[in-house]
Design an enzyme around this catalytic site. Structure first.
Site, PDB file in Angstrom:
ATOM      1  N   LYS A   9       0.818  -1.217   0.000  1.00  0.00           N
ATOM      2  CA  LYS A   9       0.000   0.000   0.000  1.00  0.00           C
ATOM      3  C   LYS A   9       0.857   1.275   0.000  1.00  0.00           C
ATOM      4  O   LYS A   9       2.072   1.222   0.234  1.00  0.00           O
ATOM      5  CB  LYS A   9      -0.922  -0.042   1.228  1.00  0.00           C
ATOM      6  CG  LYS A   9      -1.906  -1.217   1.195  1.00  0.00           C
ATOM      7  CD  LYS A   9      -2.861  -1.149   2.378  1.00  0.00           C
ATOM      8  CE  LYS A   9      -3.861  -2.289   2.339  1.00  0.00           C
ATOM      9  NZ  LYS A   9      -4.854  -2.193   3.432  1.00  0.00           N
ATOM     10  N   TYR A  49     -12.782  -2.059  -2.922  1.00  0.00           N
ATOM     11  CA  TYR A  49     -13.204  -2.091  -1.522  1.00  0.00           C
ATOM     12  C   TYR A  49     -14.720  -1.943  -1.358  1.00  0.00           C
ATOM     13  O   TYR A  49     -15.184  -1.546  -0.287  1.00  0.00           O
ATOM     14  CB  TYR A  49     -12.476  -1.002  -0.738  1.00  0.00           C
ATOM     15  CG  TYR A  49     -11.049  -1.387  -0.359  1.00  0.00           C
ATOM     16  CD1 TYR A  49     -10.799  -2.515   0.426  1.00  0.00           C
ATOM     17  CD2 TYR A  49      -9.959  -0.638  -0.768  1.00  0.00           C
ATOM     18  CE1 TYR A  49      -9.515  -2.880   0.788  1.00  0.00           C
ATOM     19  CE2 TYR A  49      -8.659  -0.996  -0.410  1.00  0.00           C
ATOM     20  CZ  TYR A  49      -8.450  -2.125   0.366  1.00  0.00           C
ATOM     21  OH  TYR A  49      -7.167  -2.492   0.727  1.00  0.00           O
ATOM     22  N   PHE A  57     -15.200   4.176   7.605  1.00  0.00           N
ATOM     23  CA  PHE A  57     -13.853   4.481   7.120  1.00  0.00           C
ATOM     24  C   PHE A  57     -13.713   4.394   5.603  1.00  0.00           C
ATOM     25  O   PHE A  57     -12.629   4.595   5.068  1.00  0.00           O
ATOM     26  CB  PHE A  57     -12.821   3.576   7.804  1.00  0.00           C
ATOM     27  CG  PHE A  57     -13.024   2.091   7.595  1.00  0.00           C
ATOM     28  CD1 PHE A  57     -12.630   1.456   6.421  1.00  0.00           C
ATOM     29  CD2 PHE A  57     -13.602   1.318   8.595  1.00  0.00           C
ATOM     30  CE1 PHE A  57     -12.796   0.093   6.247  1.00  0.00           C
ATOM     31  CE2 PHE A  57     -13.783  -0.052   8.429  1.00  0.00           C
ATOM     32  CZ  PHE A  57     -13.374  -0.671   7.236  1.00  0.00           C
ATOM     33  N   ARG A  85      -1.615 -14.427   4.674  1.00  0.00           N
ATOM     34  CA  ARG A  85      -2.307 -13.745   5.779  1.00  0.00           C
ATOM     35  C   ARG A  85      -1.540 -13.913   7.088  1.00  0.00           C
ATOM     36  O   ARG A  85      -1.510 -13.012   7.926  1.00  0.00           O
ATOM     37  CB  ARG A  85      -3.757 -14.220   5.891  1.00  0.00           C
ATOM     38  CG  ARG A  85      -4.599 -13.684   4.737  1.00  0.00           C
ATOM     39  CD  ARG A  85      -6.046 -14.092   4.823  1.00  0.00           C
ATOM     40  NE  ARG A  85      -6.780 -13.365   5.845  1.00  0.00           N
ATOM     41  CZ  ARG A  85      -7.290 -12.156   5.688  1.00  0.00           C
ATOM     42  NH1 ARG A  85      -7.109 -11.486   4.560  1.00  0.00           N
ATOM     43  NH2 ARG A  85      -7.988 -11.594   6.653  1.00  0.00           N
ATOM     44  N   THR A  91      -5.059  -7.037  10.898  1.00  0.00           N
ATOM     45  CA  THR A  91      -5.368  -5.750  10.241  1.00  0.00           C
ATOM     46  C   THR A  91      -4.862  -4.579  11.068  1.00  0.00           C
ATOM     47  O   THR A  91      -4.258  -3.644  10.541  1.00  0.00           O
ATOM     48  CB  THR A  91      -6.902  -5.618  10.066  1.00  0.00           C
ATOM     49  OG1 THR A  91      -7.361  -6.745   9.324  1.00  0.00           O
ATOM     50  CG2 THR A  91      -7.272  -4.338   9.330  1.00  0.00           C
ATOM     51  N   ARG A 102       2.869  -6.372   9.159  1.00  0.00           N
ATOM     52  CA  ARG A 102       2.168  -5.231   9.757  1.00  0.00           C
ATOM     53  C   ARG A 102       2.770  -4.831  11.107  1.00  0.00           C
ATOM     54  O   ARG A 102       2.822  -3.645  11.433  1.00  0.00           O
ATOM     55  CB  ARG A 102       0.678  -5.537   9.866  1.00  0.00           C
ATOM     56  CG  ARG A 102      -0.021  -5.440   8.500  1.00  0.00           C
ATOM     57  CD  ARG A 102      -1.387  -6.034   8.525  1.00  0.00           C
ATOM     58  NE  ARG A 102      -2.159  -5.738   7.325  1.00  0.00           N
ATOM     59  CZ  ARG A 102      -3.248  -6.410   6.980  1.00  0.00           C
ATOM     60  NH1 ARG A 102      -3.690  -7.409   7.727  1.00  0.00           N
ATOM     61  NH2 ARG A 102      -3.894  -6.090   5.876  1.00  0.00           N
ATOM     62  N   ASN A 112      -1.952   0.237   6.782  1.00  0.00           N
ATOM     63  CA  ASN A 112      -1.408  -0.995   7.354  1.00  0.00           C
ATOM     64  C   ASN A 112      -0.516  -1.776   6.370  1.00  0.00           C
ATOM     65  O   ASN A 112      -0.377  -2.984   6.465  1.00  0.00           O
ATOM     66  CB  ASN A 112      -2.528  -1.860   7.935  1.00  0.00           C
ATOM     67  CG  ASN A 112      -3.528  -2.321   6.903  1.00  0.00           C
ATOM     68  OD1 ASN A 112      -3.426  -1.958   5.730  1.00  0.00           O
ATOM     69  ND2 ASN A 112      -4.490  -3.128   7.312  1.00  0.00           N
ATOM     70  N   HIS A 115      -2.169  -5.514   1.736  1.00  0.00           N
ATOM     71  CA  HIS A 115      -3.469  -6.196   1.623  1.00  0.00           C
ATOM     72  C   HIS A 115      -3.211  -7.616   1.148  1.00  0.00           C
ATOM     73  O   HIS A 115      -2.300  -7.843   0.348  1.00  0.00           O
ATOM     74  CB  HIS A 115      -4.367  -5.484   0.594  1.00  0.00           C
ATOM     75  CG  HIS A 115      -5.535  -6.321   0.163  1.00  0.00           C
ATOM     76  ND1 HIS A 115      -6.700  -6.389   0.905  1.00  0.00           N
ATOM     77  CD2 HIS A 115      -5.700  -7.176  -0.885  1.00  0.00           C
ATOM     78  CE1 HIS A 115      -7.538  -7.240   0.305  1.00  0.00           C
ATOM     79  NE2 HIS A 115      -6.951  -7.719  -0.787  1.00  0.00           N
ATOM     80  N   GLU A 126      -9.820 -10.861  -7.321  1.00  0.00           N
ATOM     81  CA  GLU A 126      -8.898  -9.726  -7.177  1.00  0.00           C
ATOM     82  C   GLU A 126      -7.760  -9.802  -8.199  1.00  0.00           C
ATOM     83  O   GLU A 126      -7.350  -8.791  -8.766  1.00  0.00           O
ATOM     84  CB  GLU A 126      -8.359  -9.685  -5.740  1.00  0.00           C
ATOM     85  CG  GLU A 126      -9.458  -9.341  -4.738  1.00  0.00           C
ATOM     86  CD  GLU A 126      -9.024  -9.408  -3.278  1.00  0.00           C
ATOM     87  OE1 GLU A 126      -7.863  -9.760  -2.993  1.00  0.00           O
ATOM     88  OE2 GLU A 126      -9.871  -9.095  -2.415  1.00  0.00           O
TER      89      GLU A 126
HETATM   90  P1  CMP Z   1      -7.336  -4.507   3.995  1.00  0.00           P
HETATM   91  O1  CMP Z   1      -6.896  -5.833   4.494  1.00  0.00           O
HETATM   92  O2  CMP Z   1      -6.800  -4.022   2.701  1.00  0.00           O
HETATM   93  O3  CMP Z   1      -8.948  -4.482   3.933  1.00  0.00           O
HETATM   94  C1  CMP Z   1      -9.718  -3.361   4.202  1.00  0.00           C
HETATM   95  C2  CMP Z   1      -8.913  -2.172   4.632  1.00  0.00           C
HETATM   96  O4  CMP Z   1      -9.648  -1.172   5.294  1.00  0.00           O
HETATM   97  C3  CMP Z   1      -7.891  -2.614   5.679  1.00  0.00           C
HETATM   98  O5  CMP Z   1      -6.916  -3.411   5.112  1.00  0.00           O
HETATM   99  C4  CMP Z   1      -7.445  -1.274   6.230  1.00  0.00           C
HETATM  100  O6  CMP Z   1      -6.549  -0.596   5.349  1.00  0.00           O
HETATM  101  C5  CMP Z   1      -8.792  -0.538   6.229  1.00  0.00           C
HETATM  102  N1  CMP Z   1      -9.460  -0.635   7.536  1.00  0.00           N
HETATM  103  C6  CMP Z   1      -9.985  -1.705   8.146  1.00  0.00           C
HETATM  104  N2  CMP Z   1     -10.549  -1.390   9.324  1.00  0.00           N
HETATM  105  C7  CMP Z   1     -10.371  -0.062   9.452  1.00  0.00           C
HETATM  106  C8  CMP Z   1     -10.746   0.876  10.451  1.00  0.00           C
HETATM  107  N3  CMP Z   1     -11.400   0.501  11.551  1.00  0.00           N
HETATM  108  N4  CMP Z   1     -10.419   2.167  10.255  1.00  0.00           N
HETATM  109  C9  CMP Z   1      -9.763   2.547   9.134  1.00  0.00           C
HETATM  110  N5  CMP Z   1      -9.392   1.704   8.141  1.00  0.00           N
HETATM  111  C10 CMP Z   1      -9.688   0.416   8.309  1.00  0.00           C
END
Ligand code: CMP
Length: 137
Positions: A9, A49, A57, A85, A91, A102, A112, A115, A126
């Protein structure tokens, strides 16, 4: 042998971490089948997304994911989805295990660093969203 989809990212690309993250990926036994740097358009980020579109968010996530280039990748190996994963970590980096990508690099629950697909079915969707068959070698 199967495949998963990965995004390095904007926060991680900006901090020059592509090589560090790919080293962890390769050390896990996963092979990088295809890799390209790109800017996500707003439309692409919204579609990618869309499962989160009702979340508070969502707008911020789309803005963040389009704030700089990303590295999109296809990874292959034994149990690719779960292997990736596991090395990504939770996450929220505050909950991530030591040694995970992470834990090492994520800045926040949003920024983070990586993905990874959450199932074989989503991995296929995807991968097809970002790569054509001839790019997968
Ligand atoms: P990802 O695994 O790419 O899937 C969804 C993304 O949303 C996640 O990683 C984060 O980048 C973002 N995300 C998930 N939960 C939150 C949250 N509570 N607040 C902000 N961003 C979030």
């Amino acid at each position: 042998m199967n495949r998963t989809f990965s995004i390095i990212k904007p926060d991680a690309v900006k901090r020059n971490l592509i090589g560090h993250i790919n080293q962890i990926i390769e050390n896990s036994g996963l092979k990088i089948v295809s890799s390209k740097k790109m800017y996500l358009t707003k439309k692409q980020a919204e579609i990618f997304y869309s499962v989160h579109k009702e979340r508070p968010f969502f707008n911020s996530l789309v803005e963040y994911m389009t704030s700089g280039p990303v590295q999109v990748q296809v990874l292959e190996g034994n149990k690719a989805v779960s292997t990736y994963r596991k090395i990504m970590g939770s996450t929220n980096p505050a909950d991530a295990d030591e040694g995970t990508i992470r834990k090492l690099y994520a800045e926040s629950i949003e920024a983070n660093s990586v993905h990874g697909s959450d199932s074989d079915e989503n991995a296929k969707i995807e991968i097809e969203f970002f790569f054509s068959g001839s790019e997968l070698v």
